[in-house]
Design an enzyme around this catalytic site. Sequence first.
Site, PDB file in Angstrom:
ATOM      1  N   LYS A  27       8.533   4.256  16.568  1.00 48.26           N
ATOM      2  CA  LYS A  27       9.664   3.369  16.298  1.00 48.26           C
ATOM      3  C   LYS A  27      10.958   3.950  16.862  1.00 48.26           C
ATOM      4  O   LYS A  27      11.773   3.225  17.428  1.00 48.26           O
ATOM      5  CB  LYS A  27       9.800   3.144  14.792  1.00 48.26           C
ATOM      6  N   HIS A  58       0.757  -5.540   2.824  1.00 53.14           N
ATOM      7  CA  HIS A  58       1.613  -4.803   3.751  1.00 53.14           C
ATOM      8  C   HIS A  58       3.041  -5.328   3.729  1.00 53.14           C
ATOM      9  O   HIS A  58       3.312  -6.404   3.186  1.00 53.14           O
ATOM     10  CB  HIS A  58       1.022  -4.905   5.153  1.00 53.14           C
ATOM     11  N   ARG A  67      -5.704   1.203   4.447  1.00 49.16           N
ATOM     12  CA  ARG A  67      -4.584   1.678   3.635  1.00 49.16           C
ATOM     13  C   ARG A  67      -4.349   0.769   2.429  1.00 49.16           C
ATOM     14  O   ARG A  67      -3.891   1.233   1.380  1.00 49.16           O
ATOM     15  CB  ARG A  67      -3.323   1.812   4.486  1.00 49.16           C
ATOM     16  N   GLU A  80      -1.678  -6.798   7.939  1.00 53.49           N
ATOM     17  CA  GLU A  80      -0.322  -6.608   8.449  1.00 53.49           C
ATOM     18  C   GLU A  80      -0.102  -7.449   9.708  1.00 53.49           C
ATOM     19  O   GLU A  80      -1.047  -7.873  10.379  1.00 53.49           O
ATOM     20  CB  GLU A  80      -0.092  -5.119   8.748  1.00 53.49           C
ATOM     21  N   ARG A  81       1.162  -7.673  10.010  1.00 48.73           N
ATOM     22  CA  ARG A  81       1.515  -8.397  11.232  1.00 48.73           C
ATOM     23  C   ARG A  81       1.073  -7.618  12.460  1.00 48.73           C
ATOM     24  O   ARG A  81       1.157  -6.384  12.496  1.00 48.73           O
ATOM     25  CB  ARG A  81       3.035  -8.607  11.275  1.00 48.73           C
ATOM     26  N   ASN A  82       0.606  -8.343  13.457  1.00 47.06           N
ATOM     27  CA  ASN A  82       0.227  -7.739  14.727  1.00 47.06           C
ATOM     28  C   ASN A  82       1.500  -7.473  15.534  1.00 47.06           C
ATOM     29  O   ASN A  82       2.202  -8.408  15.918  1.00 47.06           O
ATOM     30  CB  ASN A  82      -0.715  -8.682  15.488  1.00 47.06           C
ATOM     31  N   HIS A  88       0.821  -1.211   0.000  1.00 49.46           N
ATOM     32  CA  HIS A  88       0.000   0.000   0.000  1.00 49.46           C
ATOM     33  C   HIS A  88       0.852   1.257   0.000  1.00 49.46           C
ATOM     34  O   HIS A  88       2.020   1.256   0.424  1.00 49.46           O
ATOM     35  CB  HIS A  88      -0.912   0.005   1.225  1.00 49.46           C
ATOM     36  N   ALA A 141       0.255   6.665   9.542  1.00 53.49           N
ATOM     37  CA  ALA A 141       1.094   6.163  10.632  1.00 53.49           C
ATOM     38  C   ALA A 141       2.521   5.921  10.166  1.00 53.49           C
ATOM     39  O   ALA A 141       3.472   6.124  10.932  1.00 53.49           O
ATOM     40  CB  ALA A 141       0.497   4.882  11.215  1.00 53.49           C
ATOM     41  N   ASN A 192       4.964  -6.745   5.937  1.00 48.00           N
ATOM     42  CA  ASN A 192       5.205  -8.063   6.500  1.00 48.00           C
ATOM     43  C   ASN A 192       4.376  -9.160   5.852  1.00 48.00           C
ATOM     44  O   ASN A 192       4.864 -10.270   5.640  1.00 48.00           O
ATOM     45  CB  ASN A 192       4.955  -8.046   8.012  1.00 48.00           C
TER      46      ASN A 192
END
Length: 254
Positions: free
Chosen positions: A104, A188, A66, A93-95, A15, A20, A190
């Site tokens: 981050k 995504h 997204r 996406e990965r949790n 995407h 974010a 991941n």
Amino acid sequence: MTGDAGASRLVLLRHGQSTANAEGLFTGLLDVGLSQTGVAEAHRAAAQLSAAHIEPNTVFASELRRATITAQTVVDDLRLWPARVLRDWRLDERNYGSLTGLSKAEVRAEYGDAQFLRWRRSVSGAPPPMTDAQYETLAGSPLFGRLPAEALTRTESLTDVQVRVRAFFAQHLVPLLRAGGCVLVVAHGNSLRALCGVLEPLDDTELERLNIPTGYPLVYSFDETLRVRTRTGTYLNTESAHAAAELLAHEGGT
């Protein structure tokens, strides 16, 4: 469509940049939209597909906005009507567990580079699980209220993501690719990394080093046995995509 006549194609597209992403957050299962840059990246991806004469006849996206916004932008720009975007939570996406929504940069500063990279890039390592409050907030959202219970866990490793992506691949992609179709999957960093590991035998080191930048179509073609013709696929804009991937690697990936 360019390339070998009758060859099946799979186009992977991360995407466009999300709001974010732009803020440098661990996004994971947060259901955020695209930034202005992300919208432009979605249009750019469609333009690259058009220039390469690639017209997907089936389009899948994750359940997160997204991805669905990016997929619908591509469908609209390419005028793939009456094609519609088929959603599947297994492409989500990965949790990121309790890291979800955190900065981050702040996590990296607090826990150090080694732990930061282990949580972000390792294949088997998972971030700390969500707190009860985090889990209940997501579980009570309209999105997860309509999805199966297994769509929301407390945390995930990339190996966990591969389990669900592999099931999606077997159910949906294998029949379409065997029929010679051209399929677009918008997901995504991941979930696409996990899917690449399903498509070909990448070892843990290769998966850890694999970075998929936002908004660059990555094309896989297959032979009659569904073996990939070109290892790790081919970006339509190779130079720019690889530069963007290098920037991701410098920042810690995904």
